[in-house]
Structures are given as structure tokens and as C-alpha cells.
Design a protein around this motif. Structure first.
Motif, PDB file in Angstrom:
ATOM      1  N   VAL A 251     -13.783   3.219  -3.563  1.00  0.00           N
ATOM      2  CA  VAL A 251     -12.328   3.210  -3.434  1.00  0.00           C
ATOM      3  C   VAL A 251     -11.960   1.990  -2.587  1.00  0.00           C
ATOM      4  O   VAL A 251     -12.197   1.966  -1.381  1.00  0.00           O
ATOM      5  CB  VAL A 251     -11.803   4.495  -2.767  1.00  0.00           C
ATOM      6  CG1 VAL A 251     -10.282   4.531  -2.847  1.00  0.00           C
ATOM      7  CG2 VAL A 251     -12.410   5.729  -3.410  1.00  0.00           C
ATOM      8  N   GLU A 252     -11.413   0.982  -3.248  1.00  0.00           N
ATOM      9  CA  GLU A 252     -11.128  -0.292  -2.576  1.00  0.00           C
ATOM     10  C   GLU A 252      -9.953  -0.941  -3.305  1.00  0.00           C
ATOM     11  O   GLU A 252     -10.001  -1.117  -4.510  1.00  0.00           O
ATOM     12  CB  GLU A 252     -12.383  -1.188  -2.648  1.00  0.00           C
ATOM     13  CG  GLU A 252     -12.165  -2.618  -2.217  1.00  0.00           C
ATOM     14  CD  GLU A 252     -11.616  -2.697  -0.800  1.00  0.00           C
ATOM     15  OE1 GLU A 252     -12.332  -2.305   0.132  1.00  0.00           O
ATOM     16  OE2 GLU A 252     -10.461  -3.137  -0.640  1.00  0.00           O
ATOM     17  N   ASP A 253      -8.905  -1.266  -2.547  1.00  0.00           N
ATOM     18  CA  ASP A 253      -7.697  -1.775  -3.210  1.00  0.00           C
ATOM     19  C   ASP A 253      -7.656  -3.302  -3.318  1.00  0.00           C
ATOM     20  O   ASP A 253      -6.755  -3.824  -3.962  1.00  0.00           O
ATOM     21  CB  ASP A 253      -6.434  -1.272  -2.487  1.00  0.00           C
ATOM     22  CG  ASP A 253      -6.395  -1.687  -1.033  1.00  0.00           C
ATOM     23  OD1 ASP A 253      -7.447  -1.632  -0.372  1.00  0.00           O
ATOM     24  OD2 ASP A 253      -5.316  -2.074  -0.560  1.00  0.00           O
ATOM     25  N   GLU A 254      -8.589  -4.006  -2.691  1.00  0.00           N
ATOM     26  CA  GLU A 254      -8.601  -5.457  -2.898  1.00  0.00           C
ATOM     27  C   GLU A 254      -9.383  -5.739  -4.173  1.00  0.00           C
ATOM     28  O   GLU A 254     -10.593  -5.520  -4.220  1.00  0.00           O
ATOM     29  CB  GLU A 254      -9.271  -6.159  -1.708  1.00  0.00           C
ATOM     30  CG  GLU A 254      -8.435  -6.103  -0.442  1.00  0.00           C
ATOM     31  CD  GLU A 254      -9.262  -6.449   0.799  1.00  0.00           C
ATOM     32  OE1 GLU A 254      -9.984  -7.461   0.765  1.00  0.00           O
ATOM     33  OE2 GLU A 254      -9.198  -5.679   1.762  1.00  0.00           O
TER      34      GLU A 254
ATOM     35  N   LEU B 284     -15.410   4.504   0.830  1.00  0.00           N
ATOM     36  CA  LEU B 284     -13.974   4.716   0.940  1.00  0.00           C
ATOM     37  C   LEU B 284     -13.343   3.775   1.954  1.00  0.00           C
ATOM     38  O   LEU B 284     -13.631   3.856   3.146  1.00  0.00           O
ATOM     39  CB  LEU B 284     -13.758   6.193   1.355  1.00  0.00           C
ATOM     40  CG  LEU B 284     -12.348   6.707   1.543  1.00  0.00           C
ATOM     41  CD1 LEU B 284     -11.555   6.627   0.240  1.00  0.00           C
ATOM     42  CD2 LEU B 284     -12.394   8.162   2.034  1.00  0.00           C
ATOM     43  N   ASP B 285     -12.488   2.886   1.459  1.00  0.00           N
ATOM     44  CA  ASP B 285     -11.744   2.005   2.347  1.00  0.00           C
ATOM     45  C   ASP B 285     -10.695   2.829   3.104  1.00  0.00           C
ATOM     46  O   ASP B 285     -10.177   3.816   2.571  1.00  0.00           O
ATOM     47  CB  ASP B 285     -11.055   0.929   1.487  1.00  0.00           C
ATOM     48  CG  ASP B 285     -10.478  -0.181   2.340  1.00  0.00           C
ATOM     49  OD1 ASP B 285     -10.958  -0.378   3.478  1.00  0.00           O
ATOM     50  OD2 ASP B 285      -9.538  -0.851   1.870  1.00  0.00           O
ATOM     51  N   ILE B 286     -10.395   2.438   4.358  1.00  0.00           N
ATOM     52  CA  ILE B 286      -9.388   3.201   5.104  1.00  0.00           C
ATOM     53  C   ILE B 286      -7.969   2.779   4.730  1.00  0.00           C
ATOM     54  O   ILE B 286      -7.108   3.617   4.450  1.00  0.00           O
ATOM     55  CB  ILE B 286      -9.597   3.064   6.634  1.00  0.00           C
ATOM     56  CG1 ILE B 286     -10.859   3.825   7.056  1.00  0.00           C
ATOM     57  CG2 ILE B 286      -8.384   3.622   7.389  1.00  0.00           C
ATOM     58  CD1 ILE B 286     -11.095   3.876   8.555  1.00  0.00           C
ATOM     59  N   MET B 287      -7.720   1.461   4.699  1.00  0.00           N
ATOM     60  CA  MET B 287      -6.369   0.983   4.391  1.00  0.00           C
ATOM     61  C   MET B 287      -6.168   0.962   2.882  1.00  0.00           C
ATOM     62  O   MET B 287      -6.674   0.071   2.200  1.00  0.00           O
ATOM     63  CB  MET B 287      -6.177  -0.429   4.960  1.00  0.00           C
ATOM     64  CG  MET B 287      -6.332  -0.510   6.471  1.00  0.00           C
ATOM     65  SD  MET B 287      -4.942   0.251   7.318  1.00  0.00           S
ATOM     66  CE  MET B 287      -3.735  -1.057   7.127  1.00  0.00           C
ATOM     67  N   LEU B 288      -5.427   1.959   2.386  1.00  0.00           N
ATOM     68  CA  LEU B 288      -5.219   2.092   0.941  1.00  0.00           C
ATOM     69  C   LEU B 288      -3.764   2.441   0.659  1.00  0.00           C
ATOM     70  O   LEU B 288      -3.128   3.093   1.483  1.00  0.00           O
ATOM     71  CB  LEU B 288      -6.064   3.249   0.387  1.00  0.00           C
ATOM     72  CG  LEU B 288      -7.574   3.124   0.349  1.00  0.00           C
ATOM     73  CD1 LEU B 288      -8.179   4.483  -0.002  1.00  0.00           C
ATOM     74  CD2 LEU B 288      -8.019   2.078  -0.666  1.00  0.00           C
TER      75      LEU B 288
HETATM   76 CA    CA Z   1      -7.735  -1.970   1.870  1.00  0.00          CA
END
Ligand code: CA
Length: 225
Positions: free
Chosen positions: A6-9, A50-54
Motif C-alpha cells: 500500500v503506497e500512494d507514490e 503499509l505506508d502511513i501517509m495515505l
Molecule cells: Ca505516502
């Protein structure tokens, strides 16, 4: 081994997925918290990165939802800064480990391997085996007796699932779920085809036969009938 990233970049997600797949992991990826929760409840993963900033839900909220609903899957948190507060929050929310960005891919995979080992305490080393069949998960070398067996990545993943579940009858659906990623739409006989390939490589010229067909149910790896 099946992972959820899970990574938004987008670039980081893409390159990480590429590396993990090259290392033989089956990987699903998504870029926001709500999708992460959906994925985590739709499929059985061996670990979640799991990335924290999402966007949507942040990583800590995702983690609390999973743990709140009894999901015990190992979770490796990715944090943007190395603050004690973040670490404490993450561990309190039920994370198993965390990694500070930017990280090296080598460190990421070392953490994942450590998580997976902790998850399966019966696996003391990076080796799996049954009778004279042995699989080294690090070097990805498979041997039977003195003979090295060359497997494709898919065959290797299939054999790994069978070895981890030895003596347990697995349905085709169960196997499929563990060796394919989310977008897979195969025919119902795809697993049978791979089992046939795998059996041809590990069972001829050897006793006992290890791969057994349970008619109408699925397959089991075991030593003896
Ligand atoms: Ca992020």
C-alpha cells in the motif's frame, strides 16, 4: 508468498512491485487506505507493507481496522520520518515492524523475510522440505536427492505453497489465491496444468511420490499415500 503493498507514490509503488515480483513474491498493490482495507479482507496475504501517509484512511487507521476485525496478518509500516512518536503509534496500532523512508530495497526484503519467519515459527531456516525434496527460499534452489530441479517462477511458487501446507489437502481455489495476484482470471484447469508440470519435474524417478491428487477436491503434498 503473497504480499500487499500500500503506497500512494506511483513511482515508488511501481519500482517496489517490480523488485518484489522479480524476487518471486506474488504482489497486489494499491495507493489508498480504503482500497487497502478492501484488499486485506478479500485475500489472504502473508504480509502487508503499509505506508502511513495515505489518502482516504491513513496507514494507522487501516491498521486499526484490520486489527479491530481480528486480522493478524504481519504488517510492516513505512514511515516518512524517524520520530519516536510515529513508531510508538505504529506499534500501538498493531504493526509488527516499521521501516523509515527512504529505504533500500535490500533492507525492505530483509524485513519482509524476518516478518515471514516470525509468522511461521516452524520454519527455523530459509529452507522448506519433505522427504528428500528441499527448497531453499533465499537461493531459490530446489533439490530432490542429489538432483537439482529447475523450476519456473510459477512452479516454484506453487511448490512453496504445497510445502508450507504439506499434509493438508488444498482446493484449486485456495492454491490459485496464493500464487496469483488480484487481477488474475484463469480458467479452472490452470492449476491442474501447473501441477502436471511440477509433478513431471519432482516425482518421476523418485520414491515416494509426493504430489497426490484428491479427486474432486484438489491436491496434497505428502510423503506416502
Ligand atoms: Ca505516502
Amino acid at each position: 508468498m503473497k504480499l500487499l503493498l500500500v503506497e500512494d507514490e506511483p513511482e515508488l509503488q511501481e519500482i517496489t512491485v517490480k523488485h518484489l515480483k522479480a524476487d518471486g513474491y506474488v504482489v497486489d498493490a494499491c495507493g489508498d487506505g480504503l482500497s487497502a482495507v478492501d484488499f486485506a479482507f478479500a485475500t489472504v496475504y502473508d504480509a502487508i507493507i503499509l505506508d502511513i501517509m495515505l489518502p482516504g484512511l491513513d496507514g494507522l487507521q487501516v491498521l486499526r481496522q484490520l486489527r479491530g476485525k481480528g486480522q493478524a496478518v504481519p504488517v510492516l509500516l513505512l514511515t516518512a520520518r524517524d520520530s519516536i512518536e510515529d513508531r510508538v503509534k505504529g506499534l500501538d496500532a498493531g504493526a509488527d515492524d516499521y521501516l523509515v523512508k527512504p529505504f533500500s530495497y535490500a533492507e525492505l526484503t530483509a524485513r519482509i523475510r524476518a516478518l515471514l519467519r516470525r509468522q511461521s515459527p516452524e520454519i527455523k531456516s530459509d529452507k522448506l522440505g519433505l522427504a528428500d525434496l528441499e527448497m531453499d527460499l533465499n537461493s531459490r534452489i530446489v533439490t530432490r536427492g542429489n538432483q537439482t530441479i529447475s523450476l519456473t517462477q510459477r512452479e516454484f511458487n506453487l511448490l512453496e505453497v504445497l510445502l508450507r501446507n504439506q499434509n493438508i489437502v488444498l482446493t484449486r481455489e485456495k492454491i490459485e489465491q496464493q500464487i496469483y495476484d488480484f487481477g488474475f482470471e484463469g480458467g479452472s484447469n490452470v492449476i491442474d496444468v501447473y501441477i502436471r508440470y511440477l509433478r513431471k519435474k519432482i516425482d518421476p524417478n523418485h520414491e515416494p511420490k509426493l504430489i497426490h491428487t484428491m479427486r474432486g477436491i484438489g491436491y496434497v503434498l505428502r510423503d506416502g499415500d
